[in-house]
Scaffold this motif. Structure first.
Motif, PDB file in Angstrom:
ATOM      1  N   GLY A 123       0.812  -1.214   0.000  1.00  0.00           N
ATOM      2  CA  GLY A 123       0.000   0.000   0.000  1.00  0.00           C
ATOM      3  C   GLY A 123       0.845   1.263   0.000  1.00  0.00           C
ATOM      4  N   THR A 124       1.928   1.259   0.772  1.00  0.00           N
ATOM      5  CA  THR A 124       2.781   2.442   0.822  1.00  0.00           C
ATOM      6  C   THR A 124       3.454   2.686  -0.516  1.00  0.00           C
ATOM      7  N   VAL A 125       4.000   1.641  -1.112  1.00  0.00           N
ATOM      8  CA  VAL A 125       4.665   1.812  -2.399  1.00  0.00           C
ATOM      9  C   VAL A 125       3.673   2.307  -3.448  1.00  0.00           C
ATOM     10  N   ALA A 126       2.504   1.673  -3.483  1.00  0.00           N
ATOM     11  CA  ALA A 126       1.499   2.096  -4.466  1.00  0.00           C
ATOM     12  C   ALA A 126       1.093   3.542  -4.223  1.00  0.00           C
ATOM     13  N   GLY A 127       0.779   3.890  -2.983  1.00  0.00           N
ATOM     14  CA  GLY A 127       0.325   5.233  -2.677  1.00  0.00           C
ATOM     15  C   GLY A 127       1.394   6.271  -2.914  1.00  0.00           C
ATOM     16  N   PHE A 128       2.618   5.941  -2.566  1.00  0.00           N
ATOM     17  CA  PHE A 128       3.695   6.918  -2.672  1.00  0.00           C
ATOM     18  C   PHE A 128       4.053   7.220  -4.120  1.00  0.00           C
ATOM     19  N   PHE A 129       4.219   6.172  -4.915  1.00  0.00           N
ATOM     20  CA  PHE A 129       4.687   6.432  -6.274  1.00  0.00           C
ATOM     21  C   PHE A 129       3.598   6.907  -7.198  1.00  0.00           C
ATOM     22  N   GLY A 130       2.387   6.518  -6.910  1.00  0.00           N
ATOM     23  CA  GLY A 130       1.251   7.051  -7.662  1.00  0.00           C
ATOM     24  C   GLY A 130       1.301   6.736  -9.139  1.00  0.00           C
ATOM     25  N   ARG A 131       0.465   7.423  -9.855  1.00  0.00           N
ATOM     26  CA  ARG A 131       0.374   7.319 -11.312  1.00  0.00           C
ATOM     27  C   ARG A 131       0.317   5.881 -11.797  1.00  0.00           C
ATOM     28  N   LYS A 132       1.161   5.562 -12.766  1.00  0.00           N
ATOM     29  CA  LYS A 132       1.046   4.251 -13.415  1.00  0.00           C
ATOM     30  C   LYS A 132       1.308   3.122 -12.419  1.00  0.00           C
ATOM     31  N   THR A 133       2.370   3.300 -11.623  1.00  0.00           N
ATOM     32  CA  THR A 133       2.724   2.255 -10.667  1.00  0.00           C
ATOM     33  C   THR A 133       1.538   1.918  -9.779  1.00  0.00           C
ATOM     34  N   GLU A 134       0.947   2.974  -9.222  1.00  0.00           N
ATOM     35  CA  GLU A 134      -0.167   2.771  -8.313  1.00  0.00           C
ATOM     36  C   GLU A 134      -1.313   2.081  -9.037  1.00  0.00           C
ATOM     37  N   GLU A 135      -1.619   2.571 -10.236  1.00  0.00           N
ATOM     38  CA  GLU A 135      -2.739   1.996 -10.968  1.00  0.00           C
ATOM     39  C   GLU A 135      -2.541   0.517 -11.195  1.00  0.00           C
TER      40      GLU A 135
END
Lengths: 303, 322, 315
Positions: A123-135
């Motif tokens: 969750g932290t990695v997804a939330g932090f990096f945002g954009r494509k990574t998060e999606e």
């Protein structure tokens, strides 16, 4: 005191000690105070402490082991000899209940802690990096979430085999998604806050921002989710054991005991009553505690 | 001049988070018909708590109030909810700081005005009410009110929403309008327009206005009399010209000194008031401003100053001083 | 002629939904000076400040720091510039990590840039607290134990930890009480003299801006409409928007206040999604001419060292 003194100038003390909140309290102290005022949460909390203590020391209280059989005394109701009665093989239900507690709680807590680790990192990695990574990451999580949880666990168990650590593994692999989602949404909220922007502006590395600024401020929802994940894990384990996929005899978890107790329900209800009752008590307690924690830990971010 | 409101020793205490916060510590003042009275103070002065207490807007479970508030012949603090409902809106209207949260987002603005109006005048036909709503919208500055009457709040800008709030508050034609920081959230150009609007409406409808603000300039522009609050009490009161020309209380004086003027040069410093406002969760002994006051005396730390010269609560003005 | 510390050249920032927050912004900031940036909500002043520090990614344009372009650098190359350019935020309640002590908040910059360790770090923290007038005892306190003004001082101390040359002050006074605002603005003034700092002072309190700034830029709908020295600009504004803005500032003086009539701009702020083609003020300006709707006015000198973007002829 005469007026000459009263109307003479006043010597001022230093501003040193005039902070605003003279009551020095930290996040946790405040949270504990709030929790204490919630009756059901506190009762739940102490109930859980009690259950854990009994899980640790319960078996020592009785003179029996969890595996010794007393075939002549099988299926006897609760008495002064056997406080919770005996099961179909004449084993002491009291001792087995607390051994079962050890197993069930161990599985539940361990699996939940593993879920916490995976979920928080994801969750932290997804939330932090945002954009494509998060999606991408959240789409994967969504797909996994849509699959029937119990089915997945059963399939995994069939692949991995049964046994204590297999159960934990299966539960852990399937249960992290909820935590990941909650953590991600918290991270998104926190990212917008000025103190995180200040860290960026200072040149803090992503690692530092995640570990120092984001995760510590998400502890509240993380803990609350944990208190809800544990009963789910315990219940799933019980369910699995119920289906025969749980720990093997002579080891017992509450679930396996409930399974055995079911067939004896008509004539020897205590064999089902105790394990099932304790499963329910544990789950209710965690849920009530979780609700209480939610109130106690949440509004701290905005003071 | 006729008195429209008499407040006697109003005290408001909140019980929150296991803490007792004495927000208002004994407020007494009179309000006369037709005037604009400003209550000015910073955060923690108690001004917002006091004004909401006048119409009993605080949640009962955490609030303790004492003292009397006389609106005409009725005493408000001791009145029941039902009695208050008749007074709120119809006799005493309110506008708040944040128009975003004060308007119902799911109802068109015209409907909200009509609903508010008909609650107090149930015998009006819907046709008449609609016409009246259009008239009110026009009065507050909408140039094409018929177009806006079915608009939802989120389609309006901040300034427009504030105007709708004013229309809502004035529709039942209250005698008294309580305005709690009505322009604080607005840009400077909008603020100027809203203040002009309030003044015009006051003249038209002969409304009395009680205006709460932290901004001394707003007070200078709109108020006839001013009350300065600090630490839950009034420290000074008086006609607006007098207050600005010769402020008596050290707090008022220092406050005026700490605001930069457009006319001053770079070399002229503004002089801040050291320290911070008092913590209202702690009991206060003596004058609330004592530890920040440059002229503090021994008696200031021991006893609360009573009213001197009918204007100021400050021991500096005591006749006992030589 | 001093060389500028910061040069902003044709800065544009458009947000995802097509909102043009900043359009064609160009200005310079010199060492040791404060440039005030004023305008009403939605004018893009906050966005400008954040974009300068790369907290937002600019859509196009350049920013030079001591002559070097900083937008074309990657994050690693930009790192040393983070020591030269810092920011102070508006909300003292959200700008400090609630789970860190004041001491930890102030040591973090030292750790990140490896400027000091151990005892040296402790001394550094003490020096910072002294600089902003906070007692050493606060080192172990948490932000929620401090007042708004005290938290703002911590924010300032944090920005100073890396010894910057330039600080963006993003509405640092708006969330503070009037009596505290004066404390903070005086602190900023004093620090500027002591440490030779440059500020971009973003605020909407026009009187405060005049007090602290050497020059002032006025923004409207993402554009700078007028820029000049604060004394002259306030005394003799040339752009119609500046005139309206200044006429609307209420003064704490009942005598003058009641004899004034502010210039009212008709209409409402146009949407930033669909700004007017020519001059941004065209829909509301009392002096608008046909050319204003067609052609965007360029900055021209309307008085010594005072520039305005308007089609009207000065005088």
């Amino acid at each position: 005191m005469d007026d000459r003194f009263l109307f003479s100038p006043l010597q001022k003390k230093q501003e040193e000690e005039s902070g605003v909140n003279s009551s020095r309290s930290s996040y946790w102290k405040d949270a504990w105070k709030t929790l204490r005022s919630n009756r059901s949460a506190i009762i739940a909390f102490y109930t859980l402490i009690f259950l854990m203590l009994m899980a640790l020391f319960g078996p020592m209280l009785s003179s029996y082991t969890y595996y010794e059989t007393h075939l002549s005394l099988k299926n006897s109701p609760p008495s002064t000899d056997f406080w919770f009665g005996t099961d179909t093989l004449g084993r002491d239900v009291f001792t087995r209940t607390w051994w079962g507690a050890r197993i069930s709680l161990f599985i539940g807590i361990t699996a939940s802690l593993i879920d916490l680790c995976i979920g928080v990192i994801y969750g932290t990695v997804a939330g932090f990096f945002g954009r494509k990574t998060e999606e991408l990451m959240m789409r994967i999580a969504d797909i996994l979430y849509a699959l029937p949880y119990i089915l997945l666990v059963i399939l995994l168990m069939m692949v991995v085999g049964s046994g204590l650590f297999s159960i934990i593994l299966a539960l852990a692999i399937t249960g992290w998604i909820k935590m990941a989602r909650i953590v991600r949404s918290q991270i998104l909220q926190l990212k917008a806050m000025d103190f995180v922007k200040a860290a960026y502006a200072l040149g803090a590395s992503p690692m530092r921002i995640m570990l120092r600024h984001l995760i510590p401020n998400a502890i509240g929802p993380i803990l609350v989710t944990l208190t809800f994940t544990i009963p789910t894990a315990i219940f799933t384990e019980a369910f699995l054991s119920f289906l025969g996929l749980g720990v093997q005899a002579p080891l017992a978890s509450w679930g396996t005991m409930a399974n055995e107790g079911l067939s004896a329900l008509r004539y020897y209800p205590w064999q089902l009553f105790f394990p099932a009752g304790f499963i329910s008590l544990t789950m209710i307690s965690f849920n009530l505690l979780g609700n209480g924690l939610n109130d106690a830990l949440d509004p701290r971010l905005r003071r | 001049m006729k008195k429209i409101l008499e407040v006697k020793d109003l005290k408001v205490t909140f019980n929150k988070w296991h803490q007792k916060i004495e927000a208002v510590r004994g407020l007494s003042f009179d309000l006369y018909e037709g005037e604009t009275l400003g209550i000015v103070g910073e955060s923690g002065s108690g001004k917002s708590s006091a004004i909401k207490a006048l119409v009993k807007l605080h949640p009962e479970s955490i609030t303790q109030m004492s003292g009397q508030v006389y609106y005409g012949k009725s005493e408000l603090i001791g009145s029941t909810d039902k009695e208050m409902q008749k007074i709120r809106g119809r006799e005493i209207g309110m506008i708040f700081q944040d128009p975003m949260t004060s308007l119902n987002p799911t109802t068109p603005i015209g409907a909200q005005i009509i609903e508010g109006y008909r609650r107090h005048f149930p015998h009006i036909s819907s046709k008449e009410a609609r016409a009246y709503a259009i008239q009110m919208l026009h009065r507050v500055g909408f140039s094409q009110p018929e177009e806006w009457i079915s608009a939802y709040p989120h389609t309006l800008s901040g300034g427009m929403r504030q105007r709708v709030m004013i229309a809502l508050a004035l529709a039942p034609k209250p005698k008294l309008l309580l305005a709690d920081e009505p322009t604080t959230a607005l840009d400077v150009t909008l603020q100027a327009q809203i203040l002009i609007l309030l003044k015009e409406i006051q003249q038209d409808m002969h409304t009395t206005i009680l205006l709460i603000t932290h901004d001394l300039s707003v007070v200078a522009a709109t108020c006839d009399r001013v009350l300065v609050m600090y630490g839950g009490k009034i420290v000074e009161s008086g006609p607006v010209h007098e207050l600005f020309a010769s402020p008596r209380h050290p707090y008022t004086q220092r406050l005026l000194q700490s605001i930069p003027r457009l006319s001053q040069t770079k070399e002229e410093p503004i002089i801040p008031i050291e320290g911070s406002p008092p913590d209202l969760s702690l009991p206060l002994k003596g004058c609330a401003f004592c530890d920040r006051c440059p002229s503090a005396m021994q008696i200031c730390a021991r006893e609360e100053p009573p009213l001197f010269e009918e204007k100021v609560h400050c021991w500096l003005y005591s006749p006992r001083r030589l | 002629m001093k060389k500028p510390l910061i040069q902003v050249q044709h800065l544009y920032k458009t947000f995802n939904q097509g909102v043009q927050a900043v359009s064609d912004l160009s200005f310079d900031i010199y060492p040791g000076e404060t440039l005030g940036l004023v305008g009403e909500s939605g004018c893009g002043k906050s966005t400008t400040g954040r974009t300068l520090l790369r907290l937002e990614k600019a859509t196009s344009g350049q920013v030079l720091f001591e002559g070097s372009s900083i937008f074309s650098l990657n994050e690693k190359e930009f790192q040393p510039f983070r020591k030269k350019m810092q920011i102070i935020f508006q909300d003292p309640y959200a700008s400090l990590n609630p789970r860190m002590t004041i001491g930890e908040i102030l040591s973090e910059p030292f750790t990140i840039h490896q400027l000091a360790r151990g005892d040296q770090k402790k001394r550094g923290v003490k020096q910072l607290l002294d600089l902003v007038g906070l007692p050493l005892a606060y080192v172990d306190r948490f932000p929620h134990e401090l007042s708004g003004g005290q938290r703002q001082r911590v924010g300032i101390a944090r920005a100073l930890a890396v010894s910057p040359q330039f600080i963006v002050c993003d509405e640092p006074l708006s969330a503070l009480d009037v009596s505290i605002q004066a404390q903070i603005v005086n602190l900023l003034k004093q620090l500027q003299i002591e440490l030779n700092l440059s500020y971009l002072f973003i605020a909407h309190d026009l009187a405060m801006v005049k007090y602290l700034s050497h020059r002032v830029a006025v923004m409207y709908l993402g554009h700078i409409v007028e820029i000049g020295t604060s004394d002259l600009l306030y005394k003799n504004p040339k752009h119609p928007y500046t005139q309206a803005l200044l006429s609307a500032i209420p003064l704490p003086d009942p005598v003058t206040e009641r004899s004034r009539k502010p210039i009212i701009l008709k209409g409402e702020l146009p949407s930033a999604l669909n700004p007017p083609k020519g001059c941004p003020l065209v829909t509301r300006c009392p002096f608008s001419m046909p050319i204003c709707a067609q052609v965007k006015p360029t900055m021209k000198e309307v008085a010594p060292a005072q520039f305005a973007a308007c089609h009207l002829e000065p005088g």
